[in-house]
Design an enzyme around this catalytic site. Structure first.
Site, short mmCIF file in Angstrom:
data_model
loop_
_atom_site.label_atom_id
_atom_site.label_comp_id
_atom_site.label_asym_id
_atom_site.label_seq_id
_atom_site.Cartn_x
_atom_site.Cartn_y
_atom_site.Cartn_z
N GLY A 157 0.83 -1.41 -0.11
CA GLY A 157 -0.07 0.14 0.00
C GLY A 157 0.92 1.18 0.05
N ARG A 158 0.36 2.32 0.49
CA ARG A 158 0.90 3.72 0.25
C ARG A 158 2.26 3.61 1.16
NH1 ARG A 158 -3.98 5.51 2.00
NH2 ARG A 158 -5.48 6.02 0.16
N ILE A 159 2.06 3.28 2.34
CA ILE A 159 3.42 3.34 3.31
C ILE A 159 4.53 2.50 2.66
CG2 ILE A 159 4.29 3.27 5.57
CD1 ILE A 159 1.41 3.92 6.54
N ARG A 242 1.25 -2.88 12.78
CA ARG A 242 0.29 -3.26 13.84
C ARG A 242 0.98 -4.37 14.79
NH1 ARG A 242 -1.38 1.07 13.70
NH2 ARG A 242 -3.26 1.83 13.71
N GLU A 271 0.44 -3.34 23.23
CA GLU A 271 1.23 -2.14 23.65
C GLU A 271 0.10 -1.24 24.48
OE1 GLU A 271 1.77 -0.89 19.44
OE2 GLU A 271 0.76 0.99 20.04
N HIS A 289 5.55 3.53 19.33
CA HIS A 289 4.70 3.64 18.14
C HIS A 289 4.72 5.34 17.44
CE1 HIS A 289 0.36 2.44 16.74
NE2 HIS A 289 1.02 3.28 15.84
N GLY A 291 5.32 6.16 14.57
CA GLY A 291 5.42 6.31 12.90
C GLY A 291 4.98 7.44 12.46
C1 DGY Z 1 -2.21 4.96 12.53
O1 DGY Z 1 -2.45 6.19 12.22
O2 DGY Z 1 -2.82 4.03 12.45
C2 DGY Z 1 -0.88 4.86 13.23
O3 DGY Z 1 -0.60 3.72 13.86
C3 DGY Z 1 -0.74 6.07 14.18
O4 DGY Z 1 -0.06 7.17 13.43
#
Ligand code: DGY
Length: 323
Positions: A157-159, A242, A271, A289, A291
């Site tokens: 996907g995008r990331i 996740r 978490e 977490h 990101g």
């Molecule tokens: C999300 O947005 O789902 C991330 O895990 C937190 O930015």
């Protein structure tokens, strides 16, 4: 006209809270104390919109509340596995998320984890801070080379694509991936990326495996002991997706037994608890977490919630509707 009543579950960046105050009758959470299930239910009863974030468990039980008043859940974050979408739909609630605006920063962080893990950056920093460093020497803290290695992406996907760009253009890495919904050919070709038919094939071939699939029932423990055993002994696993995509106990065992060389983790099963075994391992990099945690991105995420709510209350379709 009465302004819509909006309840926000956590503290948001100041600029976004200011904008919310201009537009809505908003109840902010200045102390940033997490809401209990009962408080979330009260929000659903007392507001037109409830705005939780990825660490709020908006379960079927929370959503089964009597006298539901809210009509929209404007979630702050791209992931939505913390919300029971079926339950939300059955209560007639619209649910939105905040995609796109966090793509670059999350990819930057996944790359940070990859580099830190390969080059033992966390361990090196601890070494210096603990005043253990005795000077340069040819065999000191040798890590793994990144440039030219193979990056395996689970999910494209995008990331994942943004990470692939960084890895391909910045580090000359070969990109392999697997995704049941692969990107268009032009995206794949621009990265000289190669699709693999299964997760197992990616795991067997990659020097670095990075997870980019959503959380939830379908991906729960996707990386289990059997799959970890398919990875190369010198390979590294990166997770910015996740926590429960990995069987964490199996990962600890694999790291302990040298089944894989190391891991870079931004997310955890259960978490914010992080198991003692992970905390004591030198071959893992552990982040809380982070990101999307750049100032610009967190403001953009909040503004995306604002846009979704504004559209909804104008009677238009919010652009980031997920239910
Ligand atoms: C999300 O947005 O789902 C991330 O895990 C937190 O930015």
């Amino acid at each position: 006209m009465n302004r819509p009543k909006v309840i926000v579950s956590r503290k948001w960046p100041e600029e976004v809270e200011g904008r919310m105050q201009e537009l809505f009758d908003v109840q902010l959470n200045k102390t940033d104390t997490p809401l209990t299930a009962v408080q979330m239910q009260a929000a659903l009863q007392g507001a037109d919109a409830f705005c939780p974030t990825v660490s709020d468990n908006v379960s079927a039980e929370v959503l089964s509340v009597d006298n539901l008043h809210a009509r929209i859940i404007g979630s702050y974050g791209v992931g939505f596995n913390h919300i029971d979408l079926e339950a939300a739909k059955s209560r007639g609630l619209v649910v939105t998320n905040t995609p796109q605006v966090l793509t670059d920063c999350t990819a930057d962080l996944a790359m940070t984890l990859l580099l830190m893990t390969a080059r033992r950056a966390g361990e090196g920093e601890r070494h210096v801070r603990n005043k253990e460093w005795r000077g340069w020497r040819p065999t000191h803290m040798m890590g793994a080379k990144v440039t030219g290695k193979t990056l395996g992406l689970i999910g494209m996907g995008r990331i994942a694509r943004a990470m692939a760009q960084r890895a391909f253009h910045g580090f000359g890495m070969k990109i392999i991936f697997t995704d049941p919904y692969p990107p268009p050919d032009e995206v794949v070709n621009a990265l000289q990326a190669q699709a693999r038919a299964s997760i197992d094939e990616v795991l067997q071939e990659a020097d670095f495996v990075s997870l980019h699939c959503p959380g939830g029932k379908e991906t729960w423990h996707l990386l289990n002991a059997e799959r970890l055993a398919l990875m190369k002994p010198g390979a590294f696993l990166i997770n910015s997706a996740r926590g429960d995509v990995i069987d964490q106990a199996a990962l600890i065992e694999a790291l302990d037994q040298g089944v894989i060389a190391g891991a870079g983790l931004d997310v955890y099963e259960g978490e914010p608890a992080v198991p003692e075994q992970l905390l004591s391992m030198q071959n893992v990099v552990l982040l809380p977490h982070l990101g999307s945690a750049s100032r610009e991105t967190r403001v953009a995420m909040g503004m995306r919630v604002v846009d979704n709510l504004q559209a909804f209350f104008k009677g238009e379709a919010p652009r980031d509707r997920v239910a």
